[in-house]
Design a protein around this motif. Structure first.
Motif, PDB file in Angstrom:
ATOM      1  N   THR A   1       0.833  -1.203   0.000  1.00  0.00           N
ATOM      2  CA  THR A   1       0.000   0.000   0.000  1.00  0.00           C
ATOM      3  C   THR A   1       0.865   1.249   0.000  1.00  0.00           C
ATOM      4  O   THR A   1       2.004   1.248   0.462  1.00  0.00           O
ATOM      5  CB  THR A   1      -0.919   0.018   1.238  1.00  0.00           C
TER       6      THR A   1
ATOM      7  N   ASN B   1       2.171   2.918  -2.527  1.00  0.00           N
ATOM      8  CA  ASN B   1       3.305   2.926  -3.453  1.00  0.00           C
ATOM      9  C   ASN B   1       2.877   3.549  -4.782  1.00  0.00           C
ATOM     10  O   ASN B   1       1.855   4.240  -4.866  1.00  0.00           O
ATOM     11  CB  ASN B   1       3.814   1.497  -3.642  1.00  0.00           C
ATOM     12  N   HIS B   2       3.656   3.286  -5.814  1.00  0.00           N
ATOM     13  CA  HIS B   2       3.377   3.861  -7.139  1.00  0.00           C
ATOM     14  C   HIS B   2       3.358   2.752  -8.199  1.00  0.00           C
ATOM     15  O   HIS B   2       4.024   2.836  -9.227  1.00  0.00           O
ATOM     16  CB  HIS B   2       4.415   4.912  -7.507  1.00  0.00           C
TER      17      HIS B   2
ATOM     18  N   ASN C   1      -2.284   2.577  -4.459  1.00  0.00           N
ATOM     19  CA  ASN C   1      -1.024   2.431  -5.177  1.00  0.00           C
ATOM     20  C   ASN C   1      -1.023   3.174  -6.517  1.00  0.00           C
ATOM     21  O   ASN C   1      -0.100   2.996  -7.307  1.00  0.00           O
ATOM     22  CB  ASN C   1      -0.729   0.953  -5.431  1.00  0.00           C
TER      23      ASN C   1
ATOM     24  N   ASN D   1      -7.525   3.193  -5.793  1.00  0.00           N
ATOM     25  CA  ASN D   1      -6.633   3.314  -6.945  1.00  0.00           C
ATOM     26  C   ASN D   1      -7.329   4.159  -8.023  1.00  0.00           C
ATOM     27  O   ASN D   1      -8.363   4.769  -7.765  1.00  0.00           O
ATOM     28  CB  ASN D   1      -6.253   1.934  -7.475  1.00  0.00           C
TER      29      ASN D   1
END
Length: 409
Positions: free
Chosen positions: A60, A62-63, A86, A110
């Motif tokens: 969780t 993040n990119h 993410n 998302n």
């Protein structure tokens, strides 16, 4: 002291992350709980060296803009994946097909704009819970999701969360491809109505959450659709219901429905005098459906079409009577002539009847020579000529005078 040392030892062993060999860099691996956590590590891709014992993956913050079939190879033991927040925008085909034991998938928060039709396809359909709350970027993503549900083979899916996606409508039959669904969460969207066929094929549904949407009322077709779901729990509270005459059908349904509705949360938002009033038990007078009238006044209003038809028929009748009045003399003469003609015809029939019933004509035999038959015919004609009609003031008498052949000599 020894006891305290033992507790410290066990705490360090089981409740601290272990950087075991094979644990991804910047991640935390917990052997006891079989969990791998990579939270807010600015990861661009899913780490490759995830330990084989892992059953729960938590990635969780993040990119991970895109994930595909190469992201989760050889992770057959994984049962739970949390991929929330993410910034994922695309799900490629067969992204989770290697996760043959996956039960729970969280893709919430998302920005999914592209979902491949087979993105959720997993052999033997092990997935039971799918969280897509606040995950769909636009309406195109909803269309893609509908196709993905159709081709994903998610026959075992029990819980689907689509809350917080600004959905204004749901495609008919969208959920018919997840027939085992028990819980459907659609709260915090912008749904305005429930249409016929929206929840078709959901024979096992137990909970339907429609709270915090934009419902102002529910129309007859939507209420019939909810009735088809049977005795389930339906959450309809915290919607901006407009308590006018149009909501009467919904109020009637609330009072009679067998569904388990959160009636205490179903309240009016407008008009102002009914704000926060419970819909259940609301009378038709309260919502303005009936205008009070005097009991002795009879409603004699007719539809416009019937009134117009009556006017036309009345006008035709008046024209007919006017024509008859203008021709009253001719009509009188026609009636008199018709009566006289009928009387003459009846008198002629009566005269023929008297002649045919004369007994003297019965002495003429059917046999005999041709001359006798001729003589009988001549006699009959002579007798007819000798018949005279004598009329008196009171009655009409028919006297027959027969002249014998000797009298002519």
């Amino acid at each position: 002291m020894c006891v305290f040392a033992v507790f410290v030892f066990w705490g360090l062993l089981f409740f601290t992350p272990h950087q075991l060999s094979g644990c991804p860099l910047s991640c935390e691996c917990f052997a006891v709980t079989s969990t791998v956590k990579c939270v807010s590590k600015s990861l661009l891709t899913v780490p490759k060296n995830i330990p084989g014992y892992a059953r729960t993956l938590i990635f969780t913050g993040n990119h991970l803009h895109q994930i595909g079939p190469d992201s989760f190879k050889k992770l057959t033991n994984v049962t739970n994946i949390i991929l929330s927040n993410n910034r994922i925008t695309e799900l490629a085909s067969h992204t989770f097909s290697a996760l043959t034991n996956l039960r729970f998938l969280d893709l919430s928060a998302n920005q999914l704009a592209l979902i491949h039709p087979e993105a959720l396809s997993i052999p033997d359909s092990p997935l039971q819970e799918l969280n897509l709350s606040q995950a769909l970027h636009n309406f195109t993503a909803l269309t893609d999701l509908t196709t993905a549900l159709r081709w994903g083979g998610l026959w075992g899916l029990l819980r689907l969360d689509l809350s917080g996606n600004h959905l204004a409508l749901l495609p008919p039959g969208m959920f018919s491809y997840v027939p085992s669904l028990r819980q459907l969460l659609l709260s915090n969207n912008s749904l305005l109505a429930v249409y016929s066929g929206t929840f078709s094929g959901m024979a096992h549904l137990e909970i339907l959450d429609l709270t915090h949407n934009a419902f102002k009322t529910l129309r007859a077709d939507g209420l019939q659709e909810l009735d088809r779901l049977g005795n389930i729990k339906i959450l309809l509270g915290n919607n901006p219901y407009n308590c006018t005459c149009e909501i009467h059908d919904f109020v009637t349904w609330l009072n009679k429905s067998k569904a388990q509705v959160d009636v205490e949360a179903v309240r009016c938002s407008s008009p102002e005098d009914l704000n926060n009033s419970l819909l259940r038990g609301l009378t038709v007078q309260a919502v303005g459906c009936i205008v009070p009238v005097l009991s002795e006044v009879t409603d004699i209003t007719l539809p416009t079409s019937y009134a117009f038809l009556g006017l036309v028929l009345g006008l035709v009748g008046m024209v007919f009577l006017f024509v008859v009045y203008l021709n009253r003399n001719g009509m009188k003469k026609w009636i008199t002539d018709t009566r006289d003609a009928c009387r003459d015809i009846l008198e002629g029939y009566h005269y023929r009847y008297e002649i045919d019933s004369d007994p003297r004509l019965g002495h003429i035999t059917a046999g005999g020579s041709r001359s006798q038959r001729h003589a009988g015919t001549t006699l009959s004609q002579q007798q007819l000529r000798d018949t005279r009609i004598i009329q008196s003031p009171t009655q009409t008498l028919a006297k027959q005078v027969t002249i014998s052949p000797n009298a002519n000599s």
